[in-house]
Design an enzyme around this catalytic site. Structure first.
Site, mmCIF file in Angstrom:
data_model
loop_
_atom_site.group_PDB
_atom_site.id
_atom_site.type_symbol
_atom_site.label_atom_id
_atom_site.label_comp_id
_atom_site.label_asym_id
_atom_site.label_seq_id
_atom_site.Cartn_x
_atom_site.Cartn_y
_atom_site.Cartn_z
ATOM 1 N N CYS A 85 16.157 -17.611 31.861
ATOM 2 C CA CYS A 85 15.544 -16.378 31.367
ATOM 3 C C CYS A 85 15.487 -16.346 29.840
ATOM 4 C CB CYS A 85 16.324 -15.167 31.870
ATOM 5 S SG CYS A 85 16.381 -15.020 33.664
ATOM 6 N N ASP A 95 -8.221 -0.880 33.815
ATOM 7 C CA ASP A 95 -8.446 0.111 34.867
ATOM 8 C C ASP A 95 -7.184 0.383 35.678
ATOM 9 O OD1 ASP A 95 -8.255 -2.307 36.160
ATOM 10 O OD2 ASP A 95 -10.210 -2.201 37.150
#
Length: 223
Positions: A44, A135
């Protein structure tokens, strides 16, 4: 689980940038939400560090970035200093990291990795990537196990494809990258395609069907 084309769920969460309402934060931008299993873990750290390095590339494309893991905000803030140090960066951490301690968001979005657990036996989030359009609909998703780091150059590549194909009647072929020729969509007839893409070429195939039609990205006639 969110399907392609669905409006991405809204949520309110705590993060390193304070309380966030996701749709409000998103506004009219493209965005990437990516999760990681846990703070202070090696893979990570390399991933979030790489994203720090690539922030200017995402900004060029008008893409906001936000990360998530199951650790709390204070843990995120401490770990982000390690991430910056790993990539030898001295500026402030450039994007928010969401806290999802109760895994509610991970469960809602289908991001739980059942094979990876923390010291308390709680499941960790997998390495998910969600690309959301202006959107607020899901445009693309990846799901990696905790043991496999992601390739953020590939994520930039698919952003380029998504943004191109959202505005032009083209698709991008295998291994396509920005600047390469793309493919005219099958829904256009040859006559329509020739008018719209004057530099289009048709690949001759044994079937005689003219469905592989290539064009430079910048050759579309404005209609």
């Amino acid at each position: 689980m969110v399907n392609l084309g669905d409006v991405f769920p809204n949520f309110q969460v705590d993060s390193t940038a304070g309380r966030i309402d996701f749709h409000e934060w998103l506004g009219n931008s493209w965005a990437i939400l990516f999760s990681h299993p846990a703070d202070y873990t090696p893979v990570c750290t390399t991933e979030l560090g790489r994203v720090v390095q690539l922030v200017p590339e995402f900004q060029k494309r008008g893409v906001k970035l936000i990360a998530l893991s199951c650790d709390d905000v204070e843990s995120h803030k401490g770990w982000s200093k390690d991430v910056l140090a790993y990539v030898k960066e001295t500026k402030d951490f450039p994007y928010p990291i969401i806290s999802d301690k109760d895994r509610s968001l991970a469960v809602k979005l289908g991001m739980v990795d059942p094979d990876e657990k923390d010291s308390a036996g709680m499941p960790l989030t997998c390495r998910a990537v969600f690309i959301i359009g202006p959107d607020k609909k899901l445009k693309l998703s990846f799901l990696y196990p905790a043991t496999t780091g992601r390739n953020f150059n590939e994520i930039l590549r698919v952003i380029d494809s998504l943004q191109l194909t959202a505005t032009k009647k083209v698709a991008t072929p295998v291994d396509w990258k920005a600047g390469d020729k793309c493919m005219v969509v099958p829904s256009l007839s040859n006559d329509e395609a020739k008018k719209m893409f004057p530099d289009m070429t048709v690949v001759e195939l044994p079937s005689g069907k003219q469905y592989v039609r290539m064009t430079p990205v910048d050759s579309q006639v404005r209609m």
